[in-house]
Scaffold this motif. Sequence first.
Motif, PDB file in Angstrom:
ATOM      1  N   VAL A 300      31.653  20.768 -49.627  1.00  0.00           N
ATOM      2  CA  VAL A 300      30.920  21.564 -49.743  1.00  0.00           C
ATOM      3  C   VAL A 300      29.658  21.301 -50.380  1.00  0.00           C
ATOM      4  CG1 VAL A 300      32.671  23.181 -49.464  1.00  0.00           C
ATOM      5  CG2 VAL A 300      31.801  22.828 -51.555  1.00  0.00           C
ATOM      6  N   GLU A 302      26.675  22.941 -52.716  1.00  0.00           N
ATOM      7  CA  GLU A 302      26.236  24.219 -53.434  1.00  0.00           C
ATOM      8  C   GLU A 302      25.168  23.546 -54.466  1.00  0.00           C
ATOM      9  OE1 GLU A 302      29.768  25.168 -55.484  1.00  0.00           O
ATOM     10  OE2 GLU A 302      30.542  26.472 -53.742  1.00  0.00           O
ATOM     11  N   HIS A 303      23.845  24.446 -54.372  1.00  0.00           N
ATOM     12  CA  HIS A 303      22.835  24.124 -55.179  1.00  0.00           C
ATOM     13  C   HIS A 303      22.346  22.652 -55.166  1.00  0.00           C
ATOM     14  CE1 HIS A 303      23.354  28.199 -56.614  1.00  0.00           C
ATOM     15  NE2 HIS A 303      24.595  27.864 -56.920  1.00  0.00           N
ATOM     16  N   THR A 306      26.737  17.881 -53.594  1.00  0.00           N
ATOM     17  CA  THR A 306      27.964  18.029 -52.831  1.00  0.00           C
ATOM     18  C   THR A 306      29.197  17.764 -53.620  1.00  0.00           C
ATOM     19  OG1 THR A 306      26.346  16.796 -51.207  1.00  0.00           O
ATOM     20  CG2 THR A 306      28.999  16.676 -50.736  1.00  0.00           C
TER      21      THR A 306
END
Length: 442
Positions: A300, A302-303, A306
Amino acid sequence: MFSVQRSLFLLLLVFFAAPLYAAPARRPSVEDLTIGASAQGRPITALRIGDGPIKLVIVGNTHGAPEANTYALATMLADHFRANPHEVPSAIRLYIIPTINPDGLALGTRFNARGVDLNRNMNTSFDACPDNDWRVTVFGAYGIVSDTGGPYPDSEVESRVLRSFLLDAWGAIFLHSAAGNVFPAFCDHAPSIAMAQTYATGSSYRYMRFWDQYVITGGMHDWAASLGIAAIIPELVTGTEPEFEQNLAGVQAVLAAAEQLLPAPEDRVENGIVVPALLWRFWRMHGGNDLFGPPLAPAVVEHGMTRQIFERAVLEIHPEWADTPYLVQLAPLGRTRTSPAGAAPRNECPPPECRRFTETPYAIQGAFAAFWERHGGLATFGFPLSDEGMAYAADGAWRVQQVFERAVFSLHDDRSVSLEPLGWAFLVRERSLVSAAAHQVR
């Protein structure tokens, strides 16, 4: 009439002034980096030219004083591209490491300060060719056999500096002497073969499919190719001259064709799950399933970071740490664990029996210290957060354990060490916080 003359004057003014306001020619950025240090603390440096996505690395002077001409060559190449950065295509980031073995260069030896041949120390067990696998007893210069492969693969600090720095590389050129040829990785790797042929044509050295005098085990080029990095070894004709013009032409030939020659880091599938390229390389080079277990879920983002969950760890890509050993890291899951029973700091174990740190009151020793060091030490696991103590392992057994910032070690009856499944526990905890069904309002 005046209006027509004025318009003509303005038109001519714009025509002749245009070059003064044209966009400046592209000038790639140039930066000096320190990427690590040798066993004796000498800096290992690199010059970066350009900002493109394709990372090509030239590595000089693996074999210290006997191949000092490759240090001279790499330094001359760095000076040339520093003065002519426009020769590096916009798609390329070119790095030049003048010496990966500064101790050998300073001490007058082929080996590093610990007596290890750095071009026999890499973990080359990932490819399909067992002949080149790492071993202690190796062939060296002139076919001399010696126990200079190191105590285990990637044991040397210089090897680990290189391993980390090439994590996101597309291509690598390892300069050696003396034979007058260019050869690619031993196992069939089409991008390495194509790059070797291109460099040979540009430099007028002889192309060889592989080094035919003896089998190179634990070689940097074979290690790199096993991870999908195009990798070659140009061997200078002499052991004394840098042969700058020939090798500059070889490098320029590779730069000109780099977009066609060099393969992008490739995502892989493990356990039926796609693993992003840089996470896969890190997972693979540090032990793969044996150390971290398989991936448990897709990655995933996020911000800008990875993240992917493996059985015994969560691996993260931190783009802000590019060109350092921390581009890929284990998430600090050990910080969420309580210390094993009886694990208050102990002070009765002095060095060298214990390894101590100024940053923490806890020490490591014995099997845990050996495991910590062999699998990457501080960069991989962080500092200890406890001493050894008894605790229940995930399999229900009562074992000696020790908590680190990014892992928990467990000691088995046969004295082997493994990581507790912190990734699995993280996944269970994460999924338990997600509602399986929508809340109903009654």
